[in-house]
Design a protein around this motif. Structure first.
Motif, mmCIF file in Angstrom:
data_model
loop_
_atom_site.group_PDB
_atom_site.id
_atom_site.type_symbol
_atom_site.label_atom_id
_atom_site.label_comp_id
_atom_site.label_asym_id
_atom_site.label_seq_id
_atom_site.Cartn_x
_atom_site.Cartn_y
_atom_site.Cartn_z
ATOM 1 N N LEU A 59 17.442 23.871 -1.174
ATOM 2 C CA LEU A 59 18.086 23.494 0.080
ATOM 3 C C LEU A 59 18.302 24.720 0.962
ATOM 4 N N LEU A 60 18.805 25.801 0.377
ATOM 5 C CA LEU A 60 19.053 27.003 1.156
ATOM 6 C C LEU A 60 17.757 27.563 1.723
ATOM 7 N N ILE A 61 16.705 27.531 0.939
ATOM 8 C CA ILE A 61 15.417 28.024 1.413
ATOM 9 C C ILE A 61 14.903 27.151 2.549
ATOM 10 N N LEU A 62 15.004 25.844 2.409
ATOM 11 C CA LEU A 62 14.534 24.941 3.463
ATOM 12 C C LEU A 62 15.297 25.156 4.758
ATOM 13 N N VAL A 63 16.615 25.279 4.651
ATOM 14 C CA VAL A 63 17.412 25.518 5.851
ATOM 15 C C VAL A 63 17.056 26.873 6.437
ATOM 16 N N GLY A 64 16.933 27.878 5.591
ATOM 17 C CA GLY A 64 16.616 29.217 6.056
ATOM 18 C C GLY A 64 15.283 29.290 6.771
ATOM 19 N N LEU A 65 14.346 28.462 6.351
ATOM 20 C CA LEU A 65 13.034 28.451 6.983
ATOM 21 C C LEU A 65 12.950 27.489 8.158
ATOM 22 N N GLY A 66 14.029 26.765 8.406
ATOM 23 C CA GLY A 66 14.013 25.808 9.504
ATOM 24 C C GLY A 66 13.254 24.535 9.162
ATOM 25 N N LEU A 67 13.092 24.254 7.873
ATOM 26 C CA LEU A 67 12.335 23.085 7.446
ATOM 27 C C LEU A 67 13.228 21.948 7.000
ATOM 28 N N PHE A 68 14.511 22.042 7.264
ATOM 29 C CA PHE A 68 15.475 21.058 6.800
ATOM 30 C C PHE A 68 15.192 19.664 7.325
ATOM 31 N N GLY A 69 14.458 19.517 8.400
ATOM 32 C CA GLY A 69 14.162 18.206 8.961
ATOM 33 C C GLY A 69 13.432 17.314 7.978
ATOM 34 N N ALA A 70 12.692 17.899 7.053
ATOM 35 C CA ALA A 70 11.979 17.110 6.065
ATOM 36 C C ALA A 70 12.926 16.485 5.057
ATOM 37 N N CYS A 71 14.173 16.941 5.000
ATOM 38 C CA CYS A 71 15.116 16.473 3.995
ATOM 39 C C CYS A 71 16.024 15.359 4.491
ATOM 40 N N GLY A 72 16.133 15.151 5.785
ATOM 41 C CA GLY A 72 17.140 14.225 6.264
ATOM 42 C C GLY A 72 16.676 13.373 7.419
ATOM 43 N N GLY A 73 17.628 12.555 7.898
ATOM 44 C CA GLY A 73 17.316 11.572 8.924
ATOM 45 C C GLY A 73 17.328 12.128 10.327
ATOM 46 N N GLN A 74 17.355 11.233 11.263
ATOM 47 C CA GLN A 74 17.333 11.550 12.686
ATOM 48 C C GLN A 74 18.742 11.855 13.187
ATOM 49 N N ALA A 75 18.823 12.545 14.290
ATOM 50 C CA ALA A 75 20.122 12.785 14.927
ATOM 51 C C ALA A 75 20.647 11.456 15.441
ATOM 52 N N THR A 76 21.912 11.138 15.115
ATOM 53 C CA THR A 76 22.475 9.871 15.541
ATOM 54 C C THR A 76 23.246 10.012 16.843
ATOM 55 N N GLU A 77 23.808 11.165 17.089
ATOM 56 C CA GLU A 77 24.531 11.412 18.332
ATOM 57 C C GLU A 77 24.513 12.901 18.609
ATOM 58 N N PRO A 78 24.578 13.284 19.867
ATOM 59 C CA PRO A 78 24.543 14.708 20.182
ATOM 60 C C PRO A 78 25.819 15.405 19.717
ATOM 61 N N ALA A 79 25.706 16.699 19.461
ATOM 62 C CA ALA A 79 26.870 17.488 19.053
ATOM 63 C C ALA A 79 27.870 17.540 20.208
ATOM 64 N N PRO A 80 29.163 17.594 19.877
ATOM 65 C CA PRO A 80 30.162 17.731 20.944
ATOM 66 C C PRO A 80 30.007 19.083 21.630
ATOM 67 N N GLU A 81 30.645 19.222 22.784
ATOM 68 C CA GLU A 81 30.614 20.495 23.495
ATOM 69 C C GLU A 81 31.270 21.555 22.615
ATOM 70 N N ILE A 82 30.527 22.596 22.358
ATOM 71 C CA ILE A 82 31.011 23.676 21.494
ATOM 72 C C ILE A 82 30.738 24.988 22.193
ATOM 73 N N PRO A 83 31.752 25.843 22.296
ATOM 74 C CA PRO A 83 33.139 25.660 21.881
ATOM 75 C C PRO A 83 33.896 24.739 22.840
ATOM 76 N N VAL A 84 35.001 24.196 22.347
ATOM 77 C CA VAL A 84 35.849 23.333 23.158
ATOM 78 C C VAL A 84 36.602 24.219 24.143
ATOM 79 N N LYS A 85 36.543 23.852 25.423
ATOM 80 C CA LYS A 85 37.185 24.665 26.466
ATOM 81 C C LYS A 85 38.677 24.811 26.219
ATOM 82 N N GLY A 86 39.140 26.063 26.278
ATOM 83 C CA GLY A 86 40.563 26.356 26.191
ATOM 84 C C GLY A 86 41.164 26.299 24.801
#
Length: 125
Positions: free
Chosen positions: A8-35
């Motif tokens: 798992l660490l190798i896959l994430v490190g290589l940017g290949l993690f997409g082969a391990c999991g599903g699709q994005a279900t919702e966009p990430a919240p605004e990060i960092p949160v203002k204030g």
């Protein structure tokens, strides 16, 4: 078990993690949160150290509501997050100050006491 986590660490490190999991279900919240001091934890619901952090994150979300933002992003569901935040392993925690500047980054499991310590250094009571 150790072999699976290493892969798992190798896959994430290589940017290949997409082969391990599903699709994005919702966009990430605004990060960092203002204030607000913001901590984002990038991991996966199936990752053992990430599972160990889940109750800690839920506690922190309740305890610091309105004073600090605690956000979890599952990089197996939001495939672009790993690249966006430049992570190499999961879990990775990134802390931002109130002005939105990244001030601290940690890779691996992080206990509640350590997170509270970082919040205190950033002025969160």
């Amino acid at each position: 078990m150790k072999k699976r986590f290493t892969v798992l660490l190798i896959l994430v490190g290589l940017g290949l993690f997409g082969a391990c999991g599903g699709q994005a279900t919702e966009p990430a919240p605004e990060i960092p949160v203002k204030g607000l001091v913001t901590m984002v934890d990038l991991g996966a619901h199936e990752c053992i150290p990430c599972k160990m952090m889940e109750p800690i994150l839920k506690d922190l979300q309740r305890e610091y509501q309105g004073r600090a933002a605690v956000i979890f992003i599952d990089v197996w569901k939001d495939r672009q997050a790993a690249g966006r935040f430049g992570i190499r392993v999961i879990p990775t925690q990134i802390f931002y100050d109130k002005e939105g500047k990244e001030v601290f980054r940690h890779e691996g499991f992080l206990d509640k006491k350590s997170i509270v310590h970082v919040f205190a250094k950033l002025g969160v009571q």
